[in-house]
Design an enzyme around this catalytic site. Sequence first.
Site, short mmCIF file in Angstrom:
data_model
loop_
_atom_site.label_atom_id
_atom_site.label_comp_id
_atom_site.label_asym_id
_atom_site.label_seq_id
_atom_site.Cartn_x
_atom_site.Cartn_y
_atom_site.Cartn_z
N ASN A 150 -11.38 16.60 -0.01
CA ASN A 150 -12.21 15.43 -0.31
C ASN A 150 -13.66 15.77 0.00
OD1 ASN A 150 -12.99 12.78 -0.88
ND2 ASN A 150 -12.50 12.04 1.17
N THR A 151 -14.56 15.19 -0.77
CA THR A 151 -15.97 15.40 -0.48
C THR A 151 -16.57 14.12 0.11
OG1 THR A 151 -18.12 15.74 -1.51
CG2 THR A 151 -16.35 15.15 -2.99
N HIS A 152 -17.38 14.32 1.15
CA HIS A 152 -17.96 13.19 1.88
C HIS A 152 -19.47 13.36 1.96
CE1 HIS A 152 -18.53 10.07 4.78
NE2 HIS A 152 -18.94 10.91 5.71
N GLY A 161 -6.77 10.71 8.94
CA GLY A 161 -7.95 10.00 9.45
C GLY A 161 -8.97 9.70 8.36
N ASP A 196 -6.70 14.63 5.91
CA ASP A 196 -5.61 14.31 6.85
C ASP A 196 -5.50 12.80 6.93
OD1 ASP A 196 -7.68 13.46 8.46
OD2 ASP A 196 -7.45 15.03 9.97
N ARG A 199 0.84 -1.20 0.00
CA ARG A 199 0.00 0.00 0.00
C ARG A 199 0.88 1.26 0.00
NH1 ARG A 199 -5.89 0.28 0.28
NH2 ARG A 199 -6.18 2.46 0.67
N LEU A 211 -5.72 8.21 1.28
CA LEU A 211 -4.39 8.67 0.86
C LEU A 211 -3.44 8.48 2.03
CD1 LEU A 211 -5.76 11.79 -0.99
CD2 LEU A 211 -4.73 9.75 -2.06
N ASP A 222 -12.21 10.81 7.01
CA ASP A 222 -13.17 11.93 6.98
C ASP A 222 -13.08 12.83 8.22
OD1 ASP A 222 -14.10 10.95 4.51
OD2 ASP A 222 -15.46 9.57 5.52
C1 GRF Z 1 -19.99 11.01 -3.81
O1 GRF Z 1 -21.18 11.03 -3.06
C2 GRF Z 1 -18.78 11.00 -2.90
O2 GRF Z 1 -18.88 11.82 -1.80
C3 GRF Z 1 -18.80 9.55 -2.50
O3 GRF Z 1 -19.05 8.87 -3.69
C4 GRF Z 1 -19.80 9.69 -4.55
C5 GRF Z 1 -19.05 9.86 -5.83
O4 GRF Z 1 -19.86 10.21 -6.87
N1 GRF Z 1 -17.61 9.18 -1.79
P1 GRF Z 1 -19.30 10.55 -8.32
O5 GRF Z 1 -18.30 9.49 -8.72
O6 GRF Z 1 -18.68 11.92 -8.26
O7 GRF Z 1 -20.52 10.53 -9.19
#
Ligand code: GRF
Length: 202
Positions: free
Chosen positions: A108-110, A144, A142, A66, A94, A146
Amino acid sequence: MTARLVVLVSGSGTNLQALIDACADPAYGASIVAVGADRDAILGLERADRAGIPTFVAKVGDFTSRDRWDEALADKVAAFEPDLVVSAGFMKLLGPAFLARFGGRTINTHPALSPSFPGIHGPADALEYGVKVTGCTLFVVDEGVDTGVIVAQTAVPVEDDDTVEVLHERIKVAERSMLVDTVGRMAREGFAVEGRRVRFGA
Ligand code: GRF
């Protein structure tokens, strides 16, 4: 100056597409210089190809560990000299080598309102718990899961007859506009991380 973005994806890439569309306007202040993935043959890579954006793939299974994968991913990203790395539906954590080079400028989006429901089942966990409001969170990555400093959040209602899929789709609509608005601000205004807070502006 236009900020250089590298976007990392693992799936359908609708967040990536929202950024591709936003970047078409020069006033947006950012351009996507490459799209990376941890697997081939995904719609996210196809979207990048269609937009004429260079792509690269680094699969964990192609490396002896990894950590080696993490180093290789960091090298591939570094080759494009990004100002900001956007993990948009990238389903891998990451690691230390990556964060040593891109920490503080990787977001990152969660699909949940942090600190609630971290991990890969955010919408299912919110539904299971029975919350009436959930949403999405954009954060500085970071080490962790999320846990990073929060840059933006949007609340999304949970409806009585939601399934995981329906709820996740509603969250993703909010997620895309949160991502586009916030990445644009980060690119145009700059940002600073101070403790647990992010401040926009140089
Ligand atoms: C998003 O909801 C993201 O937060 C989650 O997976 C989804 C990704 O969607 N981890 P996409 O690939 O951008 O359509």
